[in-house]
Design a protein around this motif. Structure first.
Motif, PDB file in Angstrom:
ATOM      1  N   ASP A 130       0.814  -1.226   0.000  1.00 43.31           N
ATOM      2  CA  ASP A 130       0.000   0.000   0.000  1.00 43.31           C
ATOM      3  C   ASP A 130       0.844   1.270   0.000  1.00 43.31           C
ATOM      4  O   ASP A 130       0.795   2.080   0.923  1.00 43.31           O
ATOM      5  N   LEU A 131       1.599   1.444  -1.062  1.00 44.44           N
ATOM      6  CA  LEU A 131       2.398   2.663  -1.230  1.00 44.44           C
ATOM      7  C   LEU A 131       1.517   3.857  -1.610  1.00 44.44           C
ATOM      8  O   LEU A 131       1.808   4.992  -1.246  1.00 44.44           O
ATOM      9  N   HIS A 132       0.487   3.607  -2.383  1.00 45.89           N
ATOM     10  CA  HIS A 132      -0.472   4.643  -2.797  1.00 45.89           C
ATOM     11  C   HIS A 132       0.203   5.867  -3.412  1.00 45.89           C
ATOM     12  O   HIS A 132      -0.122   7.011  -3.085  1.00 45.89           O
ATOM     13  N   ARG A 160      -2.624 -21.825   2.718  1.00 48.86           N
ATOM     14  CA  ARG A 160      -1.171 -21.677   2.674  1.00 48.86           C
ATOM     15  C   ARG A 160      -0.758 -20.408   3.439  1.00 48.86           C
ATOM     16  O   ARG A 160      -1.548 -19.478   3.579  1.00 48.86           O
ATOM     17  N   PRO A 161       0.467 -20.356   3.945  1.00 50.56           N
ATOM     18  CA  PRO A 161       0.943 -19.121   4.576  1.00 50.56           C
ATOM     19  C   PRO A 161       0.836 -17.963   3.582  1.00 50.56           C
ATOM     20  O   PRO A 161       1.278 -18.075   2.444  1.00 50.56           O
ATOM     21  N   GLU A 162       0.258 -16.860   4.020  1.00 50.33           N
ATOM     22  CA  GLU A 162      -0.119 -15.774   3.111  1.00 50.33           C
ATOM     23  C   GLU A 162       0.344 -14.421   3.638  1.00 50.33           C
ATOM     24  O   GLU A 162       0.128 -14.085   4.804  1.00 50.33           O
ATOM     25  N   LEU A 163       0.973 -13.638   2.763  1.00 49.00           N
ATOM     26  CA  LEU A 163       1.349 -12.260   3.061  1.00 49.00           C
ATOM     27  C   LEU A 163       0.462 -11.344   2.231  1.00 49.00           C
ATOM     28  O   LEU A 163       0.283 -11.561   1.031  1.00 49.00           O
ATOM     29  N   SER A 164      -0.054 -10.276   2.849  1.00 52.34           N
ATOM     30  CA  SER A 164      -0.963  -9.378   2.145  1.00 52.34           C
ATOM     31  C   SER A 164      -0.900  -7.989   2.762  1.00 52.34           C
ATOM     32  O   SER A 164      -0.175  -7.738   3.717  1.00 52.34           O
ATOM     33  N   GLY A 165      -1.686  -7.089   2.188  1.00 56.69           N
ATOM     34  CA  GLY A 165      -1.788  -5.716   2.687  1.00 56.69           C
ATOM     35  C   GLY A 165      -3.251  -5.318   2.773  1.00 56.69           C
ATOM     36  O   GLY A 165      -4.040  -5.923   3.469  1.00 56.69           O
ATOM     37  N   HIS A 166      -3.608  -4.241   2.092  1.00 55.08           N
ATOM     38  CA  HIS A 166      -4.981  -3.790   1.863  1.00 55.08           C
ATOM     39  C   HIS A 166      -5.628  -3.046   3.024  1.00 55.08           C
ATOM     40  O   HIS A 166      -6.256  -2.006   2.827  1.00 55.08           O
ATOM     41  N   PHE A 167      -5.507  -3.543   4.248  1.00 56.25           N
ATOM     42  CA  PHE A 167      -6.290  -3.005   5.360  1.00 56.25           C
ATOM     43  C   PHE A 167      -5.609  -1.867   6.119  1.00 56.25           C
ATOM     44  O   PHE A 167      -6.242  -1.224   6.962  1.00 56.25           O
ATOM     45  N   HIS A 168      -4.329  -1.630   5.883  1.00 55.23           N
ATOM     46  CA  HIS A 168      -3.604  -0.558   6.573  1.00 55.23           C
ATOM     47  C   HIS A 168      -3.776  -0.668   8.089  1.00 55.23           C
ATOM     48  O   HIS A 168      -4.175   0.289   8.758  1.00 55.23           O
ATOM     49  N   PRO A 169      -3.495  -1.803   8.706  1.00 57.91           N
ATOM     50  CA  PRO A 169      -3.786  -1.974  10.135  1.00 57.91           C
ATOM     51  C   PRO A 169      -3.005  -1.017  11.030  1.00 57.91           C
ATOM     52  O   PRO A 169      -1.824  -0.744  10.806  1.00 57.91           O
ATOM     53  N   VAL A 208      -2.885   6.712  21.430  1.00 50.01           N
ATOM     54  CA  VAL A 208      -1.700   6.621  20.577  1.00 50.01           C
ATOM     55  C   VAL A 208      -1.966   5.571  19.503  1.00 50.01           C
ATOM     56  O   VAL A 208      -2.434   4.469  19.801  1.00 50.01           O
ATOM     57  N   ALA A 209      -1.682   5.905  18.238  1.00 51.75           N
ATOM     58  CA  ALA A 209      -1.876   4.970  17.133  1.00 51.75           C
ATOM     59  C   ALA A 209      -0.533   4.643  16.496  1.00 51.75           C
ATOM     60  O   ALA A 209       0.268   5.542  16.231  1.00 51.75           O
ATOM     61  N   ARG A 210      -0.286   3.363  16.259  1.00 49.07           N
ATOM     62  CA  ARG A 210       0.939   2.918  15.600  1.00 49.07           C
ATOM     63  C   ARG A 210       0.567   1.932  14.503  1.00 49.07           C
ATOM     64  O   ARG A 210      -0.252   1.034  14.719  1.00 49.07           O
ATOM     65  N   ARG A 211       1.171   2.075  13.324  1.00 49.02           N
ATOM     66  CA  ARG A 211       0.940   1.056  12.313  1.00 49.02           C
ATOM     67  C   ARG A 211       1.551  -0.249  12.791  1.00 49.02           C
ATOM     68  O   ARG A 211       2.563  -0.260  13.516  1.00 49.02           O
ATOM     69  N   CYS A 212       0.949  -1.347  12.395  1.00 49.58           N
ATOM     70  CA  CYS A 212       1.365  -2.638  12.924  1.00 49.58           C
ATOM     71  C   CYS A 212       1.116  -3.739  11.900  1.00 49.58           C
ATOM     72  O   CYS A 212       0.394  -3.558  10.918  1.00 49.58           O
ATOM     73  N   GLY A 246       2.929   3.679   2.536  1.00 47.65           N
ATOM     74  CA  GLY A 246       2.828   5.003   1.935  1.00 47.65           C
ATOM     75  C   GLY A 246       2.722   6.114   2.959  1.00 47.65           C
ATOM     76  O   GLY A 246       2.173   5.936   4.051  1.00 47.65           O
ATOM     77  N   SER A 247       3.220   7.290   2.582  1.00 43.34           N
ATOM     78  CA  SER A 247       3.256   8.425   3.507  1.00 43.34           C
ATOM     79  C   SER A 247       1.900   9.097   3.669  1.00 43.34           C
ATOM     80  O   SER A 247       1.701   9.851   4.616  1.00 43.34           O
ATOM     81  N   LEU A 248       0.958   8.822   2.759  1.00 42.14           N
ATOM     82  CA  LEU A 248      -0.349   9.477   2.802  1.00 42.14           C
ATOM     83  C   LEU A 248      -1.431   8.411   2.827  1.00 42.14           C
ATOM     84  O   LEU A 248      -2.208   8.259   1.899  1.00 42.14           O
ATOM     85  N   THR A 249      -1.440   7.642   3.900  1.00 39.70           N
ATOM     86  CA  THR A 249      -2.420   6.563   4.028  1.00 39.70           C
ATOM     87  C   THR A 249      -3.035   6.601   5.413  1.00 39.70           C
ATOM     88  O   THR A 249      -2.372   6.902   6.399  1.00 39.70           O
ATOM     89  N   GLY A 250      -4.313   6.271   5.485  1.00 38.97           N
ATOM     90  CA  GLY A 250      -4.982   6.133   6.773  1.00 38.97           C
ATOM     91  C   GLY A 250      -4.816   4.706   7.271  1.00 38.97           C
ATOM     92  O   GLY A 250      -3.857   4.026   6.928  1.00 38.97           O
TER      93      GLY A 250
END
Length: 220
Positions: A31-33, A144-153, A164-168, A182-186
């Motif tokens: 999620d570079l956006h 299968r073991p899976e790597l993904s993004g999408h949700f911006h947790p 306090v919020a930290r990406r994780c 990405g620098s401009l992501t929620g």
């Protein structure tokens, strides 16, 4: 970088929200956006037009620091499928420097499903690499073991009376969701119903800090 194991592989979690796979010398980001600000500007909402440069500067620094030979982008790399065409020349130069010197793979996402190969690299919908499934959005039915993004947790905590919020990262035994790079992501709270639906019960939020991993159970 904080070491941990997933899917039978030794990985390193970076505080910047990326993964490094030492065995392959591979850097994974989600999620570079790129060009999100220009997309909004085209619709009348003006934002500072520096998001792509900032994200590329951070990514360039990680590629150099890790010595990555491969880069895997797990979808929504551009905010829309025409984002590469809108990249300013400086950003295109920065990006092409990396795609020319690494094995670079774009995985398509819901924002850039029709991404074209105009900034270098290879484009795929999803791929299995050494037994790990790489895709944009987690598939609940995937075994299968899976790597993904999408949700911006993001993990939200109360610390001394303040939120306090930290990406994780969000992990189970078979699923690992990366935060947005990405620098401009929620972001979505880790216990958001959509994240819980995607990964199932027993998940934990992982926050790499210096030389250790902070782990927090995700309420289902």
């Amino acid at each position: 970088m904080v070491p941990f194991s997933f899917g039978g592989h030794a990985l390193l979690a970076l505080p910047q929200g990326a993964l490094f796979w030492p065995e392959r010398r591979a850097l994974l980001v989600a999620d570079l956006h790129f060009e999100k600000a220009s997309w909004f500007a085209g619709r009348g909402q003006m934002l500072p037009p520096y998001d792509s440069i900032a994200t590329l500067a951070d990514l360039t620094a990680l590629v150099m620091a890790t010595g990555a030979r491969e880069v895997w982008c797990l979808g929504d790399s551009f905010h829309d499928s025409d984002g590469c065409a809108r990249l300013p020349q400086r950003a295109q130069d920065m990006l092409r420097t990396m795609t020319d010197t690494t094995r670079w793979t774009w995985i398509t996402g819901n924002h850039d499903p029709a991404i074209l190969d105009r900034c270098g690299g290879e484009v795929v919908d999803e791929v299995v690499v050494d037994g790990l499934m790489l895709r944009h959005e987690a598939d609940r039915a995937e075994t299968r073991p899976e790597l993904s993004g999408h949700f911006h947790p993001k993990l939200r905590l109360r610390v001394r009376g303040k939120s306090v919020a930290r990406r994780c990262f969000v992990a189970t035994a078979t699923k690992l969701i990366l935060p947005a790079f990405g620098s401009l992501t929620g972001g979505l709270d880790v216990d958001h119903p959509e994240i819980v639906r995607a990964v199932g019960v027993g998940a934990e939020a992982m926050v790499p800090v210096a030389d250790r991993m902070l782990r927090f159970p995700v309420a289902a």
